[in-house]
Design a protein around this motif. Structure first.
Motif, PDB file in Angstrom:
ATOM      1  N   LYS A 110      25.592  -9.560 -22.852  1.00 49.94           N
ATOM      2  CA  LYS A 110      26.524  -8.831 -21.990  1.00 49.94           C
ATOM      3  C   LYS A 110      27.807  -9.635 -21.849  1.00 49.94           C
ATOM      4  N   PRO A 111      28.953  -8.972 -21.923  1.00 44.76           N
ATOM      5  CA  PRO A 111      30.207  -9.656 -21.619  1.00 44.76           C
ATOM      6  C   PRO A 111      30.432  -9.660 -20.106  1.00 44.76           C
ATOM      7  N   GLU A 112      31.076 -10.700 -19.594  1.00 46.77           N
ATOM      8  CA  GLU A 112      31.430 -10.701 -18.166  1.00 46.77           C
ATOM      9  C   GLU A 112      32.480  -9.626 -17.886  1.00 46.77           C
ATOM     10  N   ILE A 113      33.389  -9.457 -18.869  1.00 50.67           N
ATOM     11  CA  ILE A 113      34.377  -8.376 -18.773  1.00 50.67           C
ATOM     12  C   ILE A 113      34.276  -7.562 -20.062  1.00 50.67           C
ATOM     13  N   ALA A 114      34.078  -6.251 -19.922  1.00 49.50           N
ATOM     14  CA  ALA A 114      34.021  -5.361 -21.091  1.00 49.50           C
ATOM     15  C   ALA A 114      35.207  -4.414 -21.033  1.00 49.50           C
ATOM     16  N   ILE A 115      35.732  -4.080 -22.212  1.00 52.56           N
ATOM     17  CA  ILE A 115      36.775  -3.052 -22.301  1.00 52.56           C
ATOM     18  C   ILE A 115      36.328  -2.018 -23.318  1.00 52.56           C
ATOM     19  N   ILE A 116      36.445  -0.737 -22.960  1.00 52.71           N
ATOM     20  CA  ILE A 116      36.350   0.333 -23.969  1.00 52.71           C
ATOM     21  C   ILE A 116      37.722   0.990 -24.000  1.00 52.71           C
ATOM     22  N   THR A 117      38.433   0.813 -25.110  1.00 53.03           N
ATOM     23  CA  THR A 117      39.826   1.284 -25.158  1.00 53.03           C
ATOM     24  C   THR A 117      39.893   2.807 -25.201  1.00 53.03           C
ATOM     25  N   ASN A 118      39.037   3.423 -26.004  1.00 54.20           N
ATOM     26  CA  ASN A 118      38.980   4.888 -26.110  1.00 54.20           C
ATOM     27  C   ASN A 118      37.826   5.229 -27.026  1.00 54.20           C
ATOM     28  N   ILE A 119      37.465   6.499 -27.075  1.00 53.69           N
ATOM     29  CA  ILE A 119      36.405   6.923 -27.999  1.00 53.69           C
ATOM     30  C   ILE A 119      36.846   8.203 -28.694  1.00 53.69           C
ATOM     31  N   SER A 120      36.852   8.174 -30.011  1.00 53.70           N
ATOM     32  CA  SER A 120      37.112   9.385 -30.792  1.00 53.70           C
ATOM     33  C   SER A 120      36.214   9.311 -32.024  1.00 53.70           C
ATOM     34  N   PRO A 121      35.951  10.449 -32.664  1.00 51.59           N
ATOM     35  CA  PRO A 121      34.979  10.426 -33.775  1.00 51.59           C
ATOM     36  C   PRO A 121      35.391   9.444 -34.868  1.00 51.59           C
ATOM     37  N   ASP A 122      34.489   8.530 -35.218  1.00 55.21           N
ATOM     38  CA  ASP A 122      34.737   7.557 -36.271  1.00 55.21           C
ATOM     39  C   ASP A 122      33.380   7.100 -36.792  1.00 55.21           C
ATOM     40  N   HIS A 123      33.324   6.671 -38.033  1.00 55.92           N
ATOM     41  CA  HIS A 123      32.081   6.143 -38.620  1.00 55.92           C
ATOM     42  C   HIS A 123      30.908   7.105 -38.442  1.00 55.92           C
ATOM     43  N   LEU A 124      31.176   8.405 -38.360  1.00 54.75           N
ATOM     44  CA  LEU A 124      30.071   9.324 -38.071  1.00 54.75           C
ATOM     45  C   LEU A 124      29.051   9.340 -39.203  1.00 54.75           C
ATOM     46  N   ASP A 125      29.489   8.883 -40.393  1.00 57.35           N
ATOM     47  CA  ASP A 125      28.535   8.780 -41.503  1.00 57.35           C
ATOM     48  C   ASP A 125      27.409   7.799 -41.176  1.00 57.35           C
ATOM     49  N   ARG A 126      27.656   6.850 -40.249  1.00 60.05           N
ATOM     50  CA  ARG A 126      26.617   5.878 -39.876  1.00 60.05           C
ATOM     51  C   ARG A 126      25.797   6.348 -38.669  1.00 60.05           C
ATOM     52  N   TYR A 127      26.189   7.470 -38.073  1.00 59.17           N
ATOM     53  CA  TYR A 127      25.502   7.948 -36.859  1.00 59.17           C
ATOM     54  C   TYR A 127      24.976   9.369 -37.035  1.00 59.17           C
ATOM     55  N   GLU A 128      24.416   9.619 -38.251  1.00 61.42           N
ATOM     56  CA  GLU A 128      23.859  10.953 -38.566  1.00 61.42           C
ATOM     57  C   GLU A 128      24.845  12.077 -38.242  1.00 61.42           C
ATOM     58  N   TYR A 129      26.120  11.798 -38.342  1.00 60.31           N
ATOM     59  CA  TYR A 129      27.168  12.789 -38.030  1.00 60.31           C
ATOM     60  C   TYR A 129      27.003  13.364 -36.626  1.00 60.31           C
ATOM     61  N   ASN A 130      26.425  12.546 -35.736  1.00 63.08           N
ATOM     62  CA  ASN A 130      26.238  12.973 -34.345  1.00 63.08           C
ATOM     63  C   ASN A 130      27.150  12.138 -33.448  1.00 63.08           C
ATOM     64  N   TYR A 131      28.156  12.797 -32.878  1.00 62.05           N
ATOM     65  CA  TYR A 131      29.156  12.103 -32.053  1.00 62.05           C
ATOM     66  C   TYR A 131      28.504  11.433 -30.851  1.00 62.05           C
ATOM     67  N   GLU A 132      27.489  12.082 -30.267  1.00 63.72           N
ATOM     68  CA  GLU A 132      26.814  11.512 -29.081  1.00 63.72           C
ATOM     69  C   GLU A 132      26.208  10.143 -29.405  1.00 63.72           C
ATOM     70  N   ASN A 133      25.646  10.009 -30.607  1.00 62.26           N
ATOM     71  CA  ASN A 133      25.051   8.718 -31.005  1.00 62.26           C
ATOM     72  C   ASN A 133      26.119   7.627 -31.039  1.00 62.26           C
ATOM     73  N   TYR A 134      27.286   7.996 -31.544  1.00 64.20           N
ATOM     74  CA  TYR A 134      28.385   7.031 -31.657  1.00 64.20           C
ATOM     75  C   TYR A 134      28.893   6.630 -30.268  1.00 64.20           C
ATOM     76  N   ILE A 135      29.016   7.620 -29.375  1.00 64.05           N
ATOM     77  CA  ILE A 135      29.463   7.326 -27.998  1.00 64.05           C
ATOM     78  C   ILE A 135      28.475   6.384 -27.315  1.00 64.05           C
ATOM     79  N   ALA A 136      27.191   6.683 -27.472  1.00 61.49           N
ATOM     80  CA  ALA A 136      26.138   5.843 -26.862  1.00 61.49           C
ATOM     81  C   ALA A 136      26.241   4.412 -27.391  1.00 61.49           C
ATOM     82  N   SER A 137      26.574   4.300 -28.663  1.00 57.16           N
ATOM     83  CA  SER A 137      26.698   2.991 -29.292  1.00 57.16           C
ATOM     84  C   SER A 137      27.810   2.169 -28.635  1.00 57.16           C
ATOM     85  N   LYS A 138      28.947   2.802 -28.377  1.00 58.29           N
ATOM     86  CA  LYS A 138      30.061   2.104 -27.731  1.00 58.29           C
ATOM     87  C   LYS A 138      29.674   1.636 -26.321  1.00 58.29           C
ATOM     88  N   PHE A 139      28.940   2.473 -25.597  1.00 54.86           N
ATOM     89  CA  PHE A 139      28.596   2.133 -24.214  1.00 54.86           C
ATOM     90  C   PHE A 139      27.502   1.067 -24.113  1.00 54.86           C
TER      91      PHE A 139
END
Length: 443
Positions: free
Chosen positions: A168-197
């Protein structure tokens, strides 16, 4: 304890050195070729390695495996490890327990490199003993092995976050989330969002999560999920209580009853998206109690990031801009949005499941000609063929730049902003950007 490392690049070799120093039995296996400089380092530390193969019996006897971020979970060797219940972790997860330093973890689909570099610049200018790592620069594990920093600013990709368990980081930043690398997440945007969080999943009430409260995907996540971290939102469209926002042309930051204000005209970075990056980085500086004057100076003298809206040259009153780091549609959206002159747009490469529809109105408004630079340009041609009057396909950077010069008139901009990965014609986005700059310099 046997530590096996898949991938003999920067993060793999860094982890190998740290593992060796901590008494692990270390083995590095790369399915491709290992660069000579990395082989030299592995040999110097007497670390066993192999290349162009994965020898199962030397890998499946591991106690723990560090997988380089570029190797997908569906790789056969990774599947075999998971089947045997051998933990497969990222470099960040492996290295974090070996340092007492504070870490600032930064992720997001776009803006994370700029935000990471700016945060590092703010802390370093304030005299902190700070390291820069993760997806950028020298491997985090390598620094933990050889340096003694009090703070690390880490750029974290979703692939690195997929491989964390306790980090865990003491301070985390999520700059933004938009569809990217979906080829690695079964083309499921929700999986990618969960990954960022995952960046906040182990955070406690003593930790902070800085995030873009204008971002739809994030706001949706918060409706059904929780984090223990203290939230510091930033916004360019509305006032926020404990966080950062824009008021007219002034950036205001209120954190822990302390206020910081700065006129945006004095901030070196330009463009709306960069205001957000500046807010996120400044929020870290405020949490780290850096003096206001130091923050002001750092924000006004920051140089920006190579290959990100980088002004190369002006030739015959045509501005050439290198935005090779724009490897997804959202990054290119920001680039086109910041164009104020008719634009010749060089686009294309390896498509990661791109939806070009969100660029339509910008292309209509700003782009006079499109140069497709990729092996397969069908999707780009289908999307924009009816919108611009000129569409040309080329297969190398030199031709792209020469064509762009022919099409551009005085006062125009030539923008390389590919919206795609670069692996079809180039080694990586840096190689693509450097070839562009080189071709422009030879016009």
């Amino acid at each position: 304890m046997r530590l096996v490392i898949l991938g003999g690049g920067e993060s793999g070799v860094g982890t190998a050195i740290l593992g060796k120093k901590k008494g692990y039995d270390v083995f590095v296996s790369d399915f491709g070729k290992i660069k000579q400089n990395y082989k030299d380092v592995l040999n110097k530390y007497k670390i066993f390695w192999e290349e162009e193969k994965h020898t199962q019996e030397l890998i499946l006897n591991a106690d723990v495996v560090m997988k380089s971020p570029g190797i997908p979970d569906k790789a056969p060797i990774v599947k075999s490890l998971v089947a045997k219940k051998i933990p497969v972790i990222s470099e960040i997860e492996f290295a974090a327990p070996f340092t007492n330093a504070k870490t600032i973890g930064i992720t997001g689909s776009n803006g994370k490199t700029t935000t990471t570099m700016l945060t590092y610049h703010l802390l370093k200018s304030a005299g902190l003993n700070v390291g820069l790592g993760g997806n950028i620069g020298k491997s985090f594990a390598w620094q933990v092995a050889e340096d003694n920093y009090d703070v690390y600013v880490l750029e974290l990709s979703s692939f690195q976050l997929d491989g964390i368990i306790n980090y865990k980081p003491e301070i985390a930043i999520i700059t933004n989330i938009s569809p990217d690398h979906l080829d690695r997440y079964e083309y499921n945007y929700e999986n990618y969002i969960a990954s960022k969080f995952r960046i906040t999943m182990n955070q406690t009430t003593d930790d902070f999560l800085i995030y873009d409260s204008d971002d739809e995907a994030m706001n949706n996540w918060f409706k059904t999920n929780k984090t223990k971290a203290q939230l510091i939102p930033f916004s360019i469209s509305k006032k926020v209580e404990n966080g950062a926002f824009l008021k007219h042309n002034i950036m205001e930051i209120n954190i822990n009853q302390e206020e910081f204000v700065m006129e945006t005209q004095y901030i070196a970075l330009e463009g709306k998206h960069n205001m957000k990056n500046a807010m996120a980085a400044t929020s870290v500086a405020k949490l780290m109690q850096i003096r206001k004057q130091t923050i002001r100076e750092s924000l006004s003298n920051f140089q920006g990031v190579e290959h990100r809206l980088e002004k190369v040259l002006k030739i015959q009153n045509v501005q050439y801009i290198n935005d090779s780091k724009a490897t997804n549609v959202n990054a290119t959206f920001f680039a086109l949005d910041s164009m104020n002159t008719p634009t010749v747009w060089i686009v294309g490469g390896v498509d990661k499941g791109n939806d070009y529809s969100e660029l339509m109105s910008l292309v209509h408004e700003k782009v006079k000609a499109i140069i497709c630079l990729g092996v397969d340009n069908k999707k780009i041609i289908d999307s924009f063929g009816n919108i611009v009057e000129m569409m040309i396909e080329v297969t190398n950077m030199n031709d792209a730049v020469i064509m762009a010069q022919k099409l551009a008139e005085k006062g125009d901009t030539v923008l390389l902003s590919p919206a795609c990965a670069s692996f079809d014609l180039f080694e990586n986005y840096e190689d693509r950007g450097n070839q562009f700059k080189n071709a422009v310099q030879h016009l």
